[in-house]
Design a protein around this motif. Structure first.
Motif, PDB file in Angstrom:
ATOM      1  N   HIS A   1      33.645  36.381  43.753  1.00 33.10           N
ATOM      2  CA  HIS A   1      34.314  37.090  42.653  1.00 33.10           C
ATOM      3  C   HIS A   1      35.459  37.955  43.171  1.00 33.10           C
ATOM      4  CE1 HIS A   1      34.787  39.413  38.932  1.00 33.10           C
ATOM      5  NE2 HIS A   1      34.705  40.508  39.659  1.00 33.10           N
ATOM      6  N   TYR A   2      35.283  38.547  44.341  1.00 32.24           N
ATOM      7  CA  TYR A   2      36.310  39.434  44.895  1.00 32.24           C
ATOM      8  C   TYR A   2      37.330  38.687  45.747  1.00 32.24           C
ATOM      9  CZ  TYR A   2      33.339  43.150  43.175  1.00 32.24           C
ATOM     10  OH  TYR A   2      32.620  43.972  42.351  1.00 32.24           O
ATOM     11  N   GLY A   3      37.153  37.378  45.886  1.00 32.30           N
ATOM     12  CA  GLY A   3      38.162  36.558  46.533  1.00 32.30           C
ATOM     13  C   GLY A   3      38.160  36.659  48.047  1.00 32.30           C
ATOM     14  N   SER A   4      39.041  35.895  48.648  1.00 29.36           N
ATOM     15  CA  SER A   4      39.215  35.900  50.097  1.00 29.36           C
ATOM     16  C   SER A   4      40.684  35.668  50.402  1.00 29.36           C
ATOM     17  CB  SER A   4      38.354  34.817  50.756  1.00 29.36           C
ATOM     18  OG  SER A   4      38.750  33.527  50.317  1.00 29.36           O
ATOM     19  N   TYR A   5      41.072  35.989  51.604  1.00 31.77           N
ATOM     20  CA  TYR A   5      42.462  35.797  52.007  1.00 31.77           C
ATOM     21  C   TYR A   5      42.510  35.653  53.525  1.00 31.77           C
ATOM     22  CZ  TYR A   5      42.081  40.866  52.840  1.00 31.77           C
ATOM     23  OH  TYR A   5      41.669  42.106  53.262  1.00 31.77           O
TER      24      TYR A   5
ATOM     25  N   ALA B   1      18.841  34.771  43.809  1.00 30.40           N
ATOM     26  CA  ALA B   1      19.458  35.940  44.449  1.00 30.40           C
ATOM     27  C   ALA B   1      20.567  35.533  45.409  1.00 30.40           C
ATOM     28  CB  ALA B   1      18.390  36.753  45.177  1.00 30.40           C
ATOM     29  N   ALA B   2      20.328  34.482  46.201  1.00 27.59           N
ATOM     30  CA  ALA B   2      21.348  34.038  47.155  1.00 27.59           C
ATOM     31  C   ALA B   2      22.580  33.509  46.420  1.00 27.59           C
ATOM     32  CB  ALA B   2      20.780  32.967  48.080  1.00 27.59           C
ATOM     33  N   GLY B   3      22.362  32.746  45.346  1.00 25.35           N
ATOM     34  CA  GLY B   3      23.480  32.224  44.579  1.00 25.35           C
ATOM     35  C   GLY B   3      24.258  33.328  43.893  1.00 25.35           C
ATOM     36  N   TYR B   4      23.533  34.303  43.380  1.00 24.10           N
ATOM     37  CA  TYR B   4      24.192  35.422  42.705  1.00 24.10           C
ATOM     38  C   TYR B   4      25.060  36.199  43.692  1.00 24.10           C
ATOM     39  CZ  TYR B   4      24.745  39.442  39.578  1.00 24.10           C
ATOM     40  OH  TYR B   4      25.268  40.440  38.775  1.00 24.10           O
TER      41      TYR B   4
ATOM     42  N   ARG C   1      39.117  36.585  55.502  1.00 27.45           N
ATOM     43  CA  ARG C   1      38.470  37.853  55.184  1.00 27.45           C
ATOM     44  C   ARG C   1      38.080  37.840  53.715  1.00 27.45           C
ATOM     45  NH1 ARG C   1      37.745  42.966  57.032  1.00 27.45           N
ATOM     46  NH2 ARG C   1      37.579  44.568  55.436  1.00 27.45           N
ATOM     47  N   TYR C   2      36.897  38.371  53.403  1.00 30.39           N
ATOM     48  CA  TYR C   2      36.403  38.403  52.031  1.00 30.39           C
ATOM     49  C   TYR C   2      36.718  39.761  51.402  1.00 30.39           C
ATOM     50  CZ  TYR C   2      34.150  34.004  53.026  1.00 30.39           C
ATOM     51  OH  TYR C   2      33.936  32.685  53.351  1.00 30.39           O
TER      52      TYR C   2
ATOM     53  N   GLN D   1      28.847  46.613  41.074  1.00 31.74           N
ATOM     54  CA  GLN D   1      30.063  46.427  40.277  1.00 31.74           C
ATOM     55  C   GLN D   1      30.101  45.053  39.621  1.00 31.74           C
ATOM     56  OE1 GLN D   1      32.140  48.965  39.733  1.00 31.74           O
ATOM     57  NE2 GLN D   1      30.776  50.199  41.012  1.00 31.74           N
ATOM     58  N   TYR D   2      29.688  44.044  40.347  1.00 36.48           N
ATOM     59  CA  TYR D   2      29.720  42.672  39.820  1.00 36.48           C
ATOM     60  C   TYR D   2      28.775  42.522  38.630  1.00 36.48           C
ATOM     61  CZ  TYR D   2      29.298  37.547  39.826  1.00 36.48           C
ATOM     62  OH  TYR D   2      29.288  36.223  39.473  1.00 36.48           O
ATOM     63  N   SER D   3      27.622  43.202  38.684  1.00 36.23           N
ATOM     64  CA  SER D   3      26.652  43.067  37.594  1.00 36.23           C
ATOM     65  C   SER D   3      27.173  43.663  36.290  1.00 36.23           C
ATOM     66  CB  SER D   3      25.320  43.734  37.975  1.00 36.23           C
ATOM     67  OG  SER D   3      25.451  45.145  38.071  1.00 36.23           O
ATOM     68  N   ARG D   4      28.250  44.419  36.353  1.00 33.37           N
ATOM     69  CA  ARG D   4      28.843  45.007  35.149  1.00 33.37           C
ATOM     70  C   ARG D   4      29.957  44.149  34.561  1.00 33.37           C
ATOM     71  NH1 ARG D   4      27.007  49.859  34.031  1.00 33.37           N
ATOM     72  NH2 ARG D   4      25.742  50.916  35.606  1.00 33.37           N
TER      73      ARG D   4
END
Length: 748
Positions: free
Chosen positions: A56-60, A46-49, A71-72, A141-144
């Motif tokens: 997956h949504y990146g950072s900047y 779960a923690a890794g997921y 910021r994530y 959203q990520y699970s899709r």
């Protein structure tokens, strides 16, 4: 009708194609092939997921006055963006909390499992629930996505004609060999039992066999040698019900494990907060959040083979079970007696929950929220040390940068479709006042001796503008200016270890949103305007018994909430003044910038005793002495002009050292000079500005006679000013009338 049916058929085909493409249902053999192709992805706990979900949504990087920070993107809720790029639930600010949370996820991965509960704490309305909601929605959203595919399994039992008589599975022999029952048509299935804990499919393999499989994959390079699989996959086991079924099948097949695997149907699932699939939010309750119930006599299970109907099967249920493989949130955890949550001590530490008839192996992230009042009381609790050892605290204070705070209210405006009903600077007024209520008087003794007098005189407004990177106090030498900006991170960190830290109290964004909505209903003003908000704030500060932050004693200007209203109003009127002047075609802010930049250029060449190249004339000329004398006269420089000029050039040189490669911000470097220029021009043009402002009000008046009394030239000039205020600064005609009326009333 034919077109409608055709569209329906197309929808049906697309749903089927999507189902197949997403590999929703697999046999165990097919899943093992999928696992072998991407073992790292399919061995995530779960923690890794959740860590991968954040990645997956990146950072900047975002620029903040105290320094750049990461910021994530997940906390921007990119999946919610609509046509105007406004999102509903994103977390504004709180980058430090995001980074702290991410580090905790990495720590859990290194430890092999989630060993502690993550407790978000801060004052009411500081976005704690929004933080967790972003994580939950992000998981959904990520699970899709292909990258986020995650699987559980079901037990499938075929109908009589496909079963074998000697096992008591039905009458007759199977029509032919069947490799797996996973893809049988519904008409060929008598019973399907989901894994009640949403167990990972690999848990079907015996523990020692799983270990051998992982070791073999490490040896052939498909699993990285340093990859931590986590205790859940390395040491975990099936739910009690699935274990009973697996053992019964193995006995019935006399140890033929391949035939047991025929009954395993692997199914992709998707996280869902609404349907409590891997994401659960619970309120404080007085019971353990997991249960067991016997299901052997459940009428819906009578289609099971007789050899299984004789078992005492128990089904796990409850909040922990629903949340398994994802995350669970205990909302306002500390509002209820902590004795009700003592089971969390062992559950977080061991990853299991003990029930009367079984021990459940869990794989999920434990999260909770609490306000500061309850957390401080919790610290006095006799068993606090036991709980603290199983908790990681993540602080979420109120924001102290009003430019960031303003985003909260701008999004509220966009989300509520109130854009045309909200006057310019309304959110600025709300944000600045909110931040002022949250600030504490700094302790000068914590800072370099040379800076202590500056810190001692720092007003709440100066501190707020410093935090926002807007400006510094006037009159600082270049050395003091550099020193003040260098200690800004220390100012932000001062007292953060205390109970009453800066950001732990003050106006809540929830209350300020309500203030904006109340201002919208004020019949004295058009829509929600700064004037309406200021009126609402004057009423709010009278409610000492309602708002705890209003009960603080004023401390040398700090916590003086009524005075803050006047300070904010003055700052707002200064902005209106600049915009009105620009709309009238008088000196704009850009023109002041150009004037000061030109002055600095000529001063620089004068000190170097060099000529300035004039591009318009196409030749080099002596520095413009008239320009320098004129501006220095406005600034009242005095006799020692060389020293004044060298001081300016020295400050510019210091800026270049501190901010290499960045354009010089003369307004930030020399705010006092700009203010003097603006005041001088205002004094010269006072009569003209007032007359033009009155002409604008006459044109906007409800009485047509007022506009008709003006000359055609004056009316035309007023309309031009009104139009520029609309197109360049966003003022509606009613908002223009209110703003200029207030400006004239306060600058009479």
């Amino acid at each position: 009708m034919d077109d409608a049916l055709a569209r329906l058929r197309e929808i049906e085909r697309s749903v089927h194609d999507e189902f197949v493409a997403n590999r929703r249902v697999l046999s165990f053999d097919e899943y093992i092939a999928l696992f072998s192709a991407e073992p790292v992805r399919h061995t995530r706990t779960a923690a890794g997921y959740l860590r991968d979900c954040v990645d997956h949504y990146g950072s900047y990087e975002v620029a903040r006055p105290g320094g750049g920070t990461t910021r994530y993107g997940l906390f921007d809720c990119p999946w919610e963006k609509d046509r105007d790029d406004a999102v509903r639930h994103r977390v504004v600010g709180h980058e430090e909390a995001q980074q702290r949370f991410y580090r905790l996820l990495v720590n859990f991965l290194r430890e092999g499992r989630v060993t502690r509960l993550v407790l978000l704490h801060g004052p009411n309305g500081s976005a704690k629930s929004s933080f967790i909601r972003c994580l939950a929605d992000g998981l959904e959203q990520y699970s899709r996505t292909d990258e986020g595919a995650i699987y559980r399994f079901n037990w499938v039992f075929p109908s009589n004609r496909l079963s074998k008589k000697r096992l008591g599975f039905g009458e007759g022999e199977a029509a032919g060999p069947i490799e797996s029952f996973a893809h049988l048509d519904e008409t060929d299935i008598d019973a399907r039992l989901q894994s009640d804990l949403r167990d990972h499919p690999l848990l079907v393999l015996p523990r020692d066999k799983r270990a051998r499989l992982f070791d073999a994959m490490r040896e052939d390079g498909r699993l990285p040698p340093a990859l931590e699989l986590g205790n859940y996959l390395a040491e975990g086991d099936l739910s009690p019900r699935s274990r009973a079924i697996a053992d019964a099948l193995l006995n019935a097949y006399h140890g033929d494990f391949q035939r047991v695997m025929q009954h395993v149907q692997v199914e992709r699932f998707y996280f869902s907060r609404r349907y409590r699939v891997g994401v659960v939010t619970i309120e404080p309750q007085l019971h353990v959040d997991a249960t067991m119930r016997q299901i052997t006599m459940d009428q819906g299970l009578q289609a099971l083979p007789p050899s299984l109907r004789s078992l005492n099967l128990f089904e796990a249920g409850g909040d922990l079970v629903d949340a398994n493989r994802g995350l669970i949130e205990y909302n306002d955890l500390l509002k209820k007696p902590l004795d009700t949550y003592k089971y969390l001590l062992a559950t977080c530490e061991k990853g299991t929950v003990a029930l009367p008839s079984a021990i459940l192996h869990l794989d999920l992230l434990f999260m909770a929220s609490s306000n500061e009042k309850h957390l401080n009381a919790f610290k006095e609790y006799q068993d606090f040390s036991s709980f603290k050892g199983r908790m990681d605290l993540v602080k979420m204070p109120y924001l102290r940068n009003y430019k960031v705070e303003q985003d909260i209210y701008d999004e509220q405006i966009a989300r509520g479709a109130m854009g045309d009903k909200v006057a310019p600077h309304t959110s600025y007024v709300v944000a600045l006042w909110s931040v002022l209520t949250r600030l504490c008087k700094p302790d000068p003794s914590r800072y370099p001796e040379a800076l202590r007098p500056v810190i001692a005189k720092l007003t709440p407004l100066q501190k707020a503008e410093l935090y926002a990177g807007e400006r510094e106090p006037e009159g600082l030498t270049p050395e003091l200016s550099r020193l003040l900006w260098s200690v800004l991170p220390d100012l932000l960190a001062e007292g953060q270890e205390d109970t009453e830290y800066e950001g732990a109290f003050g106006a809540s964004p929830r209350e300020m949103k309500e203030t904006m909505l109340n201002a919208l209903q004020n019949p004295r003003y058009h829509g929600s305007s700064p004037l309406g908000v200021l009126d609402e704030l004057r009423e709010l500060v009278k409610l000492h018994s309602v708002f705890e932050f209003l009960q603080r004693d004023a401390d040398d200007g700090y916590h003086d909430h009524a005075a803050f209203i006047d300070a904010v109003q003055a700052r707002w009127l200064a902005r209106v003044d600049d915009e009105v002047r620009a709309s009238m075609g008088l000196v704009s802010a850009e023109q002041y910038d150009e004037l000061v930049a030109r002055y600095i250029r000529h001063v620089s060449y004068s000190l170097k005793k060099e000529k300035v190249y004039d591009e318009a004339a196409g030749r080099s000329e002596e520095p413009d002495k008239r320009l320098m004398d004129q501006l220095e006269g406005i600034w009242k420089v005095g006799e020692d002009r060389d020293s004044f000029r060298q001081n300016l050039i020295g400050r510019i040189g210091a800026w270049r050292i501190d901010f290499p490669g960045q354009p010089i911000d003369y307004r930030r470097l020399f705010p006092k000079l700009f203010h003097a220029l603006e005041q001088d021009y205002y004094e010269q043009q006072r009569g003209t500005i007032r007359r033009l402002s009155e002409h604008v009000l006459a044109v906007l008046s409800d009485n047509p006679a007022h506009a008709e009394a003006l000359s055609e030239v004056d009316r035309e000039r007023a309309e031009i000013s009104i139009e520029r205020l609309r197109t360049e600064f966003g003022y509606s005609r009613p908002a223009t009338r209110e703003a200029i009326g207030a400006l004239l009333a306060h600058r009479a």
